[in-house]
Design a protein around this motif. Structure first.
Motif, short mmCIF file in Angstrom:
data_model
loop_
_atom_site.label_atom_id
_atom_site.label_comp_id
_atom_site.label_asym_id
_atom_site.label_seq_id
_atom_site.Cartn_x
_atom_site.Cartn_y
_atom_site.Cartn_z
N THR A 53 4.45 -22.42 -103.95
CA THR A 53 4.96 -22.01 -102.64
C THR A 53 6.47 -22.22 -102.47
O THR A 53 7.01 -21.88 -101.43
CB THR A 53 4.24 -22.77 -101.52
N THR A 57 9.81 -18.73 -97.57
CA THR A 57 10.72 -19.25 -96.55
C THR A 57 9.94 -20.24 -95.68
O THR A 57 8.71 -20.16 -95.59
CB THR A 57 11.30 -18.13 -95.66
N PRO A 58 10.64 -21.17 -95.01
CA PRO A 58 9.94 -22.13 -94.16
C PRO A 58 9.07 -21.47 -93.09
O PRO A 58 8.02 -22.00 -92.72
CB PRO A 58 11.07 -22.94 -93.53
N ASP A 59 9.48 -20.28 -92.61
CA ASP A 59 8.74 -19.60 -91.55
C ASP A 59 7.96 -18.38 -92.06
O ASP A 59 7.62 -17.49 -91.29
CB ASP A 59 9.69 -19.19 -90.43
N SER A 60 7.65 -18.36 -93.34
CA SER A 60 6.94 -17.22 -93.93
C SER A 60 5.50 -17.15 -93.42
O SER A 60 5.00 -18.07 -92.76
CB SER A 60 6.96 -17.33 -95.45
N GLU A 61 4.86 -16.04 -93.76
CA GLU A 61 3.47 -15.82 -93.39
C GLU A 61 2.72 -15.31 -94.61
O GLU A 61 3.26 -14.51 -95.39
CB GLU A 61 3.37 -14.81 -92.25
N GLU A 71 0.74 -19.69 -91.60
CA GLU A 71 2.11 -19.55 -91.10
C GLU A 71 2.96 -20.71 -91.57
O GLU A 71 2.63 -21.87 -91.32
CB GLU A 71 2.10 -19.45 -89.58
N GLY A 72 4.03 -20.38 -92.25
CA GLY A 72 4.97 -21.38 -92.73
C GLY A 72 4.63 -21.88 -94.12
O GLY A 72 3.45 -21.94 -94.50
N ARG A 73 5.65 -22.19 -94.87
CA ARG A 73 5.48 -22.65 -96.26
C ARG A 73 4.56 -23.88 -96.33
O ARG A 73 3.73 -23.98 -97.22
CB ARG A 73 6.83 -22.99 -96.88
N GLU A 74 4.70 -24.80 -95.38
CA GLU A 74 3.89 -26.01 -95.41
C GLU A 74 2.39 -25.69 -95.33
O GLU A 74 1.59 -26.22 -96.11
CB GLU A 74 4.30 -26.95 -94.27
N GLN A 75 2.01 -24.81 -94.42
CA GLN A 75 0.60 -24.43 -94.27
C GLN A 75 0.11 -23.66 -95.51
O GLN A 75 -1.02 -23.86 -95.96
CB GLN A 75 0.43 -23.59 -93.00
#
Length: 163
Positions: A53, A57-61, A71-75
């Motif tokens: 991952t 981007t941090p706010d990717s989907e 939603e977001g790289r972390e998820q």
């Protein structure tokens, strides 16, 4: 009238040179994108969710093969860590980039085929495309920022078995 022929010839030449240069620029971009996909494939094959991952981007989907939205790289990383620890533990992915399109100089749409083997099971509603082989179609939207390609959005769809 004769003055316009050299002008048209010059304009045609400049157009051909500029489109040729644009293609050369995209050749470098294509190489970088293919390297990103290769690194991501290597990360999958090692079961490394953080590496898989890292280019989101941090706010990717990301929409996975069963239609769940992350939603977001972390998820996205958390979900991949979970599947690498269960259904896809020890699986191997072979990725073929089918097509890369550049609708804008710093935007790319990447179409790839994934062939996953060695999985212990599949999510509900997903079937192997062939015996022991899950084939999926991945679509990425990428953006080049500060000289680096990053994934803004991904959508993965399983390829159904032939009837």
């Amino acid at each position: 009238m004769t003055r316009s022929v050299p002008t048209l010839s010059l304009l045609s030449f400049l157009f051909l040179v500029s489109t040729g240069c644009a293609h050369m620029d995209h050749a470098q971009d294509e190489m970088e994108i293919r390297q990103l996909v290769a690194a991501q494939t290597e990360a999958w094959n090692k079961g490394d969710a953080a590496a898989w991952t890292k280019d989101f981007t941090p706010d990717s989907e990301f929409i996975n093969i069963v239609g769940s939205v992350f939603e977001g790289r972390e998820q996205i990383e958390q979900r991949h860590a979970a599947i690498f620890a269960t259904l896809f533990k020890g699986s191997q992915d072979k990725v073929t980039v089918r097509k890369i399109v550049f609708p804008e100089p710093n935007i790319a749409v990447v179409d790839a085929v994934h062939e996953v083997t060695g999985h212990s099971g599949l999510p509900p509603g997903v079937q192997n495309t062939e015996s022991g082989l899950l084939r999926t179609q991945m679509k990425y939207v990428m953006k080049k920022t500060d000289g680096q390609w990053q994934i803004l959005a991904g959508h993965n769809t399983d390829v159904k078995p032939a009837r």
